[in-house]
Design a protein around this motif. Structure first.
Motif, PDB file in Angstrom:
ATOM      1  N   LEU A 105       0.821  -1.208   0.000  1.00 43.76           N
ATOM      2  CA  LEU A 105       0.000   0.000   0.000  1.00 43.76           C
ATOM      3  C   LEU A 105       0.856   1.259   0.000  1.00 43.76           C
ATOM      4  O   LEU A 105       0.508   2.264  -0.619  1.00 43.76           O
ATOM      5  N   SER A 106       2.003   1.222   0.690  1.00 46.29           N
ATOM      6  CA  SER A 106       2.900   2.376   0.699  1.00 46.29           C
ATOM      7  C   SER A 106       3.467   2.639  -0.687  1.00 46.29           C
ATOM      8  O   SER A 106       3.528   3.793  -1.142  1.00 46.29           O
ATOM      9  N   SER A 107       3.887   1.575  -1.384  1.00 48.97           N
ATOM     10  CA  SER A 107       4.422   1.772  -2.731  1.00 48.97           C
ATOM     11  C   SER A 107       3.340   2.254  -3.684  1.00 48.97           C
ATOM     12  O   SER A 107       3.580   3.112  -4.538  1.00 48.97           O
ATOM     13  N   GLU A 108       2.135   1.727  -3.552  1.00 49.68           N
ATOM     14  CA  GLU A 108       1.034   2.192  -4.402  1.00 49.68           C
ATOM     15  C   GLU A 108       0.695   3.645  -4.100  1.00 49.68           C
ATOM     16  O   GLU A 108       0.404   4.428  -5.009  1.00 49.68           O
ATOM     17  N   ASN A 109       0.778   4.024  -2.830  1.00 51.31           N
ATOM     18  CA  ASN A 109       0.506   5.403  -2.439  1.00 51.31           C
ATOM     19  C   ASN A 109       1.536   6.350  -3.057  1.00 51.31           C
ATOM     20  O   ASN A 109       1.174   7.426  -3.543  1.00 51.31           O
ATOM     21  N   GLU A 110       2.814   5.965  -3.065  1.00 48.04           N
ATOM     22  CA  GLU A 110       3.850   6.797  -3.675  1.00 48.04           C
ATOM     23  C   GLU A 110       3.608   6.945  -5.183  1.00 48.04           C
ATOM     24  O   GLU A 110       3.760   8.038  -5.740  1.00 48.04           O
ATOM     25  N   LYS A 111       3.219   5.851  -5.838  1.00 47.24           N
ATOM     26  CA  LYS A 111       2.950   5.894  -7.273  1.00 47.24           C
ATOM     27  C   LYS A 111       1.775   6.822  -7.576  1.00 47.24           C
ATOM     28  O   LYS A 111       1.839   7.645  -8.494  1.00 47.24           O
ATOM     29  N   LEU A 112       0.718   6.724  -6.785  1.00 40.57           N
ATOM     30  CA  LEU A 112      -0.453   7.567  -7.015  1.00 40.57           C
ATOM     31  C   LEU A 112      -0.165   9.024  -6.695  1.00 40.57           C
ATOM     32  O   LEU A 112      -0.685   9.924  -7.363  1.00 40.57           O
ATOM     33  N   THR A 113       0.677   9.282  -5.708  1.00 41.20           N
ATOM     34  CA  THR A 113       1.053  10.663  -5.383  1.00 41.20           C
ATOM     35  C   THR A 113       1.810  11.287  -6.550  1.00 41.20           C
ATOM     36  O   THR A 113       1.580  12.451  -6.908  1.00 41.20           O
TER      37      THR A 113
END
Length: 96
Positions: free
Chosen positions: A56-64
């Motif tokens: 979820l952290s990596s997906e959050n960085e990608k979406l940011t």
């Protein structure tokens, strides 16, 4: 039935114990926190929780990153829409 005898008292104790055991089993089975007499509340643990947090952290960085790129594009589109037509035409001609 003799309500004053020890059999009745033991039956009440057995029924309440079985009821407590059943409700604890149902709560644990459905993921609710289980209350313990000595240590408080025991929550259900998820063995994959750390991996899920990392994903979820990596997906959050990608979406940011994607949001910041979209904000830049929207800023350019707003500038094009707000600028006078003469300046936009001049900029297009200058790019050719």
């Amino acid at each position: 039935m003799n309500f004053a005898g020890p059999t009745f008292v033991l039956a009440i104790i057995a029924m309440s114990t079985l009821g407590w055991m059943f409700t604890t089993w149902v709560r644990a089975r459905h993921g609710y926190p289980v209350e313990n007499e000595w240590t408080g509340t025991v929550h259900r643990t998820d063995p994959d929780a750390g991996r899920k947090i990392d994903l979820l952290s990596s997906e959050n960085e990608k979406l940011t990153g994607r949001i910041s790129r979209l904000e830049e594009r929207i800023a350019v589109l707003e500038r094009i829409a707000i600028d006078p037509a003469a300046r936009t035409a001049r900029d297009i001609v200058a790019l050719r």
